[in-house]
Design a protein around this motif. Structure first.
Motif, short mmCIF file in Angstrom:
data_model
loop_
_atom_site.label_atom_id
_atom_site.label_comp_id
_atom_site.label_asym_id
_atom_site.label_seq_id
_atom_site.Cartn_x
_atom_site.Cartn_y
_atom_site.Cartn_z
N GLU A 83 0.84 -1.19 0.00
CA GLU A 83 0.00 0.00 0.00
C GLU A 83 0.87 1.25 0.00
O GLU A 83 1.91 1.30 0.67
N HIS A 84 0.44 2.26 -0.76
CA HIS A 84 1.20 3.50 -0.89
C HIS A 84 0.30 4.65 -0.46
O HIS A 84 -0.35 5.29 -1.29
N ARG A 85 0.25 4.89 0.85
CA ARG A 85 -0.65 5.91 1.38
C ARG A 85 0.13 6.94 2.17
O ARG A 85 1.11 6.62 2.84
N LEU A 86 -0.32 8.18 2.10
CA LEU A 86 0.22 9.27 2.90
C LEU A 86 -0.94 10.09 3.44
O LEU A 86 -1.91 10.35 2.73
N ALA A 87 -0.83 10.50 4.70
CA ALA A 87 -1.92 11.24 5.33
C ALA A 87 -1.94 12.71 4.91
O ALA A 87 -2.97 13.38 5.03
N PHE A 88 -0.81 13.22 4.41
CA PHE A 88 -0.73 14.64 4.06
C PHE A 88 -0.39 14.79 2.59
O PHE A 88 0.10 13.87 1.93
N GLY A 89 -0.62 16.00 2.07
CA GLY A 89 -0.45 16.24 0.64
C GLY A 89 0.97 16.57 0.23
O GLY A 89 1.22 17.65 -0.32
N PHE A 90 1.89 15.67 0.48
CA PHE A 90 3.26 15.89 0.04
C PHE A 90 3.35 15.78 -1.48
O PHE A 90 2.61 15.03 -2.11
N ARG A 91 4.29 16.49 -2.05
CA ARG A 91 4.57 16.37 -3.48
C ARG A 91 5.44 15.14 -3.72
O ARG A 91 6.14 14.68 -2.82
N GLY A 93 8.17 14.66 -5.32
CA GLY A 93 9.59 14.85 -5.05
C GLY A 93 9.91 14.81 -3.57
O GLY A 93 10.96 14.29 -3.16
N GLU A 94 9.00 15.33 -2.75
CA GLU A 94 9.20 15.29 -1.30
C GLU A 94 9.10 13.87 -0.77
O GLU A 94 9.84 13.49 0.16
N VAL A 95 8.20 13.06 -1.36
CA VAL A 95 8.08 11.66 -0.94
C VAL A 95 9.36 10.91 -1.24
O VAL A 95 9.86 10.14 -0.40
N VAL A 96 9.93 11.13 -2.42
CA VAL A 96 11.19 10.46 -2.76
C VAL A 96 12.29 10.91 -1.79
O VAL A 96 13.09 10.09 -1.33
N ALA A 97 12.31 12.19 -1.46
CA ALA A 97 13.33 12.73 -0.55
C ALA A 97 13.22 12.14 0.85
O ALA A 97 14.21 12.13 1.60
N MET A 98 12.03 11.62 1.21
CA MET A 98 11.88 10.98 2.53
C MET A 98 12.81 9.78 2.67
O MET A 98 13.18 9.40 3.79
N GLY A 99 13.17 9.19 1.55
CA GLY A 99 14.11 8.07 1.61
C GLY A 99 15.47 8.45 2.16
O GLY A 99 16.24 7.60 2.61
N ARG A 100 15.79 9.74 2.16
CA ARG A 100 17.09 10.20 2.66
C ARG A 100 17.08 10.45 4.16
O ARG A 100 18.13 10.75 4.75
N ARG A 129 7.45 15.26 -10.24
CA ARG A 129 8.10 15.80 -9.04
C ARG A 129 7.20 16.74 -8.25
O ARG A 129 7.15 16.68 -7.01
N ASP A 130 6.47 17.62 -8.93
CA ASP A 130 5.67 18.63 -8.24
C ASP A 130 4.20 18.25 -8.09
O ASP A 130 3.40 19.05 -7.59
N ARG A 131 3.84 17.05 -8.50
CA ARG A 131 2.46 16.59 -8.33
C ARG A 131 2.21 16.19 -6.87
O ARG A 131 3.08 15.60 -6.21
N VAL A 132 1.01 16.50 -6.38
CA VAL A 132 0.65 16.09 -5.01
C VAL A 132 0.37 14.59 -5.00
O VAL A 132 -0.39 14.09 -5.84
N PHE A 133 0.99 13.89 -4.06
CA PHE A 133 0.98 12.43 -4.06
C PHE A 133 -0.43 11.84 -4.13
O PHE A 133 -0.67 10.93 -4.93
N VAL A 144 6.67 6.26 -7.56
CA VAL A 144 7.23 7.24 -6.63
C VAL A 144 7.73 6.53 -5.37
O VAL A 144 8.82 6.84 -4.86
N SER A 145 6.96 5.58 -4.87
CA SER A 145 7.36 4.85 -3.67
C SER A 145 8.62 4.04 -3.92
O SER A 145 9.49 3.92 -3.05
N PHE A 146 8.74 3.47 -5.11
CA PHE A 146 9.95 2.73 -5.45
C PHE A 146 11.15 3.66 -5.56
O PHE A 146 12.26 3.32 -5.13
N ALA A 147 10.93 4.85 -6.10
CA ALA A 147 12.02 5.83 -6.17
C ALA A 147 12.50 6.20 -4.77
O ALA A 147 13.70 6.41 -4.54
N ARG A 148 11.57 6.29 -3.82
CA ARG A 148 11.96 6.56 -2.43
C ARG A 148 12.87 5.46 -1.90
O ARG A 148 13.85 5.73 -1.19
N ILE A 149 12.57 4.21 -2.25
CA ILE A 149 13.41 3.08 -1.82
C ILE A 149 14.81 3.21 -2.42
O ILE A 149 15.82 2.98 -1.74
N LEU A 150 14.88 3.58 -3.70
CA LEU A 150 16.19 3.76 -4.34
C LEU A 150 16.97 4.87 -3.64
O LEU A 150 18.19 4.75 -3.43
#
Length: 269
Positions: A83-91, A93-100, A129-133, A144-150
């Protein structure tokens, strides 16, 4: 690198895993396959350290997974859930950056922008990148979730059905990236439903059935018609095509053609 030995998982009266042993080494891609309810996602959760076994041991680099601190574990393994869920409207690019996040306040933090940009490029989602998740399609969220893993850059990568929401092209893209990770020395474990896809991208295939390991070996060793037919309770043919194995289910129930002017929900059918 990662090992479970005689692991069982019981949830209430149900035994989900029963005496499972498996070892994953650096530099290999292991596919977990099996019918619905076989215990694939449960085993992945144990391997991730997210679920403690009822019995047996699960270790990463020789240390019990339960003894790992959360931050240290996040620097050693990345997990992609179904499942790929987020409670807030992150973009995106921000979701991918969470992997860091595990590398904050370390020297590797200096590489954040470069690593995130590379993950976006490798998954071909730069335009997202700028789309709201929450506004993304299921397949776009998966990429996008896979990019976060990378972007997390861990030696161990655990993927639970990473291609479930993807079209053919992006299925190939994601699994090719998983294959490249293994070739670069990472250990990769992927839950996959498509046996032909598992044969194409995995070094080893572990077949689960009723919470136990029915087979573990190379695709050529594991994908045998009699074994797969027994585990899935459905006969299959295993074909060789352009150097790869294809697992084709036999069609047992012929579908009669509709009479002219008759719909599929007609009482006659």
């Amino acid at each position: 690198m990662l090992s479970v030995k005689d692991v069982s998982v019981e949830i209430g009266p149900a035994r989900i895993l029963d005496g499972v042993s498996l070892r994953i080494e650096a530099g290999e891609h292991v596919a977990l396959v099996g019918p619905n309810g076989a215990g694939k996602s449960t085993l992945l959760a144990v391997l991730a350290g997210d679920l403690a076994p009822s019995r047996g041991e699960a270790t990463l680099d020789g240390v019990d997974l339960a003894a790992w601190k959360y931050l240290a574990l996040a620097r050693h393994r990345a997990v992609l859930t179904q499942e790929h869920r987020l409670a807030f409207g992150f973009r995106a690019g921000e979701v991918v950056a969470m992997g860091r996040a595990p590398w904050a306040r370390t020297p590797r933090e200096d590489d954040d922008e470069t690593v995130v940009a590379d993950a976006l490029r490798r998954t071909e989602i730069e335009q997202l990148r700028d789309r709201v998740f929450p506004t993304l399609s299921g397949g776009e969220k998966a990429r996008v979730s896979f990019a976060r893993i990378l972007a997390q850059e861990t030696p161990l990568v655990l993927l639970d059905e990473p291609t479930a929401a993807l079209d053919l092209r992006h299925q190939d893209q994601v699994l090719a990236q998983a294959r490249r990770l293994a070739s670069a020395g990472h250990a990769v474990v992927t839950v996959i439903h498509d046996l032909s896809v598992a044969a194409a991208y995995a070094d080893r295939i572990c077949v689960l059935a009723d919470g136990t390991v029915a087979a573990d070996g190379t695709p050529e060793e594991v994908l045998r018609p009699e074994l797969i037919g027994r585990v899935y309770e459905h006969p299959v043919d295993v074909l060789h095509h352009q150097g790869r194995l294809l697992v084709v289910p036999r069609r047992l129930h012929a579908v009669p053609p509709l009479d002219e002017g008759q719909g599929p929900w007609s009482a006659a059918h």
